[in-house]
Scaffold this active site. Structure first.
Site, PDB file in Angstrom:
ATOM      1  N   GLY A 220       0.889  -1.214   0.027  1.00  0.00           N
ATOM      2  CA  GLY A 220      -0.022   0.115  -0.162  1.00  0.00           C
ATOM      3  C   GLY A 220       0.718   1.424   0.146  1.00  0.00           C
ATOM      4  O   GLY A 220       1.983   1.227   0.383  1.00  0.00           O
ATOM      5  N   CYS A 221       0.301   2.293  -0.231  1.00  0.00           N
ATOM      6  CA  CYS A 221       1.047   3.411  -0.486  1.00  0.00           C
ATOM      7  C   CYS A 221       1.458   4.157   0.637  1.00  0.00           C
ATOM      8  O   CYS A 221       2.499   4.425   1.003  1.00  0.00           O
ATOM      9  CB  CYS A 221       0.239   4.646  -1.243  1.00  0.00           C
ATOM     10  SG  CYS A 221      -1.582   4.849  -0.948  1.00  0.00           S
ATOM     11  N   TYR A 222       0.389   4.377   1.739  1.00  0.00           N
ATOM     12  CA  TYR A 222       0.908   4.740   3.025  1.00  0.00           C
ATOM     13  C   TYR A 222       1.672   3.790   3.713  1.00  0.00           C
ATOM     14  O   TYR A 222       2.767   4.167   4.429  1.00  0.00           O
ATOM     15  CB  TYR A 222      -0.481   4.658   3.854  1.00  0.00           C
ATOM     16  CG  TYR A 222      -1.560   5.882   3.862  1.00  0.00           C
ATOM     17  CD1 TYR A 222      -1.108   7.382   3.741  1.00  0.00           C
ATOM     18  CD2 TYR A 222      -2.950   5.658   3.580  1.00  0.00           C
ATOM     19  CE1 TYR A 222      -1.928   8.281   3.736  1.00  0.00           C
ATOM     20  CE2 TYR A 222      -3.733   6.720   3.451  1.00  0.00           C
ATOM     21  CZ  TYR A 222      -3.286   7.918   3.422  1.00  0.00           C
ATOM     22  OH  TYR A 222      -4.240   9.166   3.378  1.00  0.00           O
ATOM     23  N   VAL A 223       1.401   2.669   3.500  1.00  0.00           N
ATOM     24  CA  VAL A 223       2.456   1.420   4.104  1.00  0.00           C
ATOM     25  C   VAL A 223       3.796   1.818   3.669  1.00  0.00           C
ATOM     26  O   VAL A 223       5.075   1.448   4.559  1.00  0.00           O
ATOM     27  CB  VAL A 223       1.945   0.199   3.760  1.00  0.00           C
ATOM     28  CG1 VAL A 223       2.832  -1.012   4.395  1.00  0.00           C
ATOM     29  CG2 VAL A 223       0.470  -0.015   4.238  1.00  0.00           C
TER      30      VAL A 223
END
Length: 362
Positions: free
Chosen positions: A151-154
Site C-alpha cells: 500500500g502507498c501509506y504503508v
C-alpha cells in the site's frame, strides 16, 4: 517481453501504462478494463493520443485476453478480484503483480478477512506470493511468481521506520504514524469524499483507527523489529492530486537515547546527525530512497512523478523522541512505479529501468 494491465483505466492502471510505454524492456502492452471494454484508452485518457510508441493499439480487452497474451500481468483492481488471474498465471507459467491488498498478507487469511471482509477463493495461490517492498524483500522478489504490491501509506511509513526498528533504538509499544495523501489515493470512482466540493480547500482525517493499511504497517514493522510493534495510524486527505507525507513519532529507548547522546558528544555533532548517518548507511545501496541533508525538509512536490521516497530525521523532546518525515508519490513509489521496480527484479532487468525519472519541483 509482453506486459498486461488489467484495470488500465483506473489511476494506478493508467500510471502503469504510462511507465511501461517508456520501459526499454517492454515490447508490447495489452490493456484491459471491465467498465470500458471494447473502447480505446484514448477515449478515456486523451492525453495518450499519439503516444503509444507502437507498443499497444490501446484497445481495451477482456481481462482473460490480457492474461492470455502477456508474460507478466499487473492487476490494478479492487481487492478480491486478482486471485483468479494469479491462479491462471501460476498454472500457465506467467507472473503477476497485484496492486490491491489480495496478496499483501502472505498466507495470513485471517488478517485479510478481518480487514477486508472477504474469504480467499484460491488459497493455494497465496503460497506463491511474496510481499513486494524491495527494500525489505529484494532477494525473495527476484524468484517470485506472484507479488503483493504494498500500500502507498504503508510504503512511506515502513521506509521511515525500517532503520530505527532494525537497530532497536525506539520503543515499539506506541509508534504514531500521521499521514497525508492526495486525492488519487481514494481511486478514480467519484465519492462524497473525493469530489471537489467536499475535499477542495479542506484537510480532513478519516478512518481513524480503522484504515486497512494499519495491519500492513504493523506487520512490516513487527517483522523488522522481530517483535510486536503497535502502530497508531491516522490518515488525512489533502486537496492535491498526488503525493503522501508521513510524519512518524516514536520514543527512543533509554539505552539508545544515552548511546546516541554519547556518540554525538564524542563526534561533536547533534543527536539527529547520529541517527541521520545511521539511516544513510542503512539505505546506502537503495536507488530510490533519499536521506535528505541537514536543514532540508521533505516536500511532496520534490518526488512528484518519481519513484523516490525522501526521508528526513529529527530528534525532539530534548532528544528523547525520534521524528521522521517520509514523502513519496502515492501513484509511483506508492503504487505503479514500485510495481515496475518489482517487475525489473523478477525478470533480472536493471532495477531502475524505466522508472529512473528526474524529479521536478514546480
Amino acid at each position: 517481453m509482453k506486459a498486461g494491465v488489467i484495470g488500465a483505466t483506473g489511476y494506478a492502471g493508467i500510471e502503469l501504462v504510462r511507465i511501461l510505454l517508456g520501459h526499454p524492456e517492454v515490447e508490447k502492452i495489452f490493456t484491459g478494463s471491465v467498465n470500458f471494454e471494447g473502447k480505446n484508452l484514448t477515449d478515456v485518457y486523451p492525453a495518450l493520443i499519439g503516444r503509444y510508441r507502437n507498443k499497444t493499439d490501446g484497445l481495451l480487452l477482456t481481462p482473460e485476453e490480457v492474461a492470455e497474451r502477456s508474460d507478466i500481468v499487473f492487476t490494478a483492481l479492487p481487492h478480491g478480484i486478482a486471485e483468479k488471474y494469479a491462479d491462471y498465471c501460476v498454472k500457465n507459467g506467467k507472473k503477476l503483480i497485484d496492486l490491491s491488498a489480495d496478496f499483501r498478507f502472505g498466507t495470513d487469511e485471517e488478517t485479510f478477512k478481518k480487514w477486508y471482509k472477504e474469504d480467499w477463493k484460491f488459497p493455494e495461490v497465496h503460497k506463491e506470493s511474496v510481499y513486494g517492498l524491495p527494500e525489505m524483500n529484494r532477494e525473495e522478489i527476484k524468484n517470485a511468481r506472484i507479488i503483493g504490491n504494498p500500500g502507498c501509506y504503508v510504503t512511506s511509513a515502513t521506509l521511515a521506520l525500517l532503520p530505527a526498528l532494525k537497530a532497536g533504538i525506539i520503543d515499539t509499544s506506541a509508534v504514531i504514524v500521521d499521514s497525508k495523501s492526495g486525492v488519487t489515493g481514494s481511486g478514480r470512482t467519484p465519492t462524497d469524499t473525493n469530489n471537489f466540493s467536499s475535499c477542495g480547500e479542506s484537510l480532513s482525517a478519516y478512518k481513524i483507527g480503522s484504515h486497512r493499511h494499519k495491519p500492513e504497517i504493523e506487520r512490516n514493522c513487527s517483522f523488522a523489529a522481530n517483535k510486536e510493534v503497535n502502530i497508531i495510524f491516522t490518515p488525512h486527505l489533502v486537496p492535491m492530486s498526488r503525493g503522501i507525507v508521513s510524519t512518524v513519532y516514536a520514543n527512543f529507548t533509554v539505552p539508545a537515547s544515552e548511546r546516541i547522546a554519547l556518540q554525538a558528544k564524542t563526534a561533536g555533532i547533534g543527536a539527529a546527525d547520529v541517527v541521520r548517518n545511521m539511516y544513510r548507511d542503512f539505505f546506502a545501496k537503495e536507488p530510490f530512497v533519499r536521506i535528505l541533508p541537514p536543514g532540508t525538509d521533505p516536500q511532496s512536490k520534490n518526488v512528484r512523478f518519481t519513484n523516490f521516497c525522501d526521508i528526513q530525521v529529527y530528534t525532539v523532546n530534548d532528544s528523547k523522541m525520534l521524528e521522521i518525515i517520509s514523502t513519496l508519490d502515492n501513484m509511483v513509489k506508492g503504487a505503479s512505479g514500485q510495481a515496475v521496480q518489482n517487475m525489473n527484479l523478477m525478470f533480472g532487468f536493471e532495477e531502475t529501468s524505466g522508472i529512473d525519472f528526474i524529479p521536478y519541483s514546480f
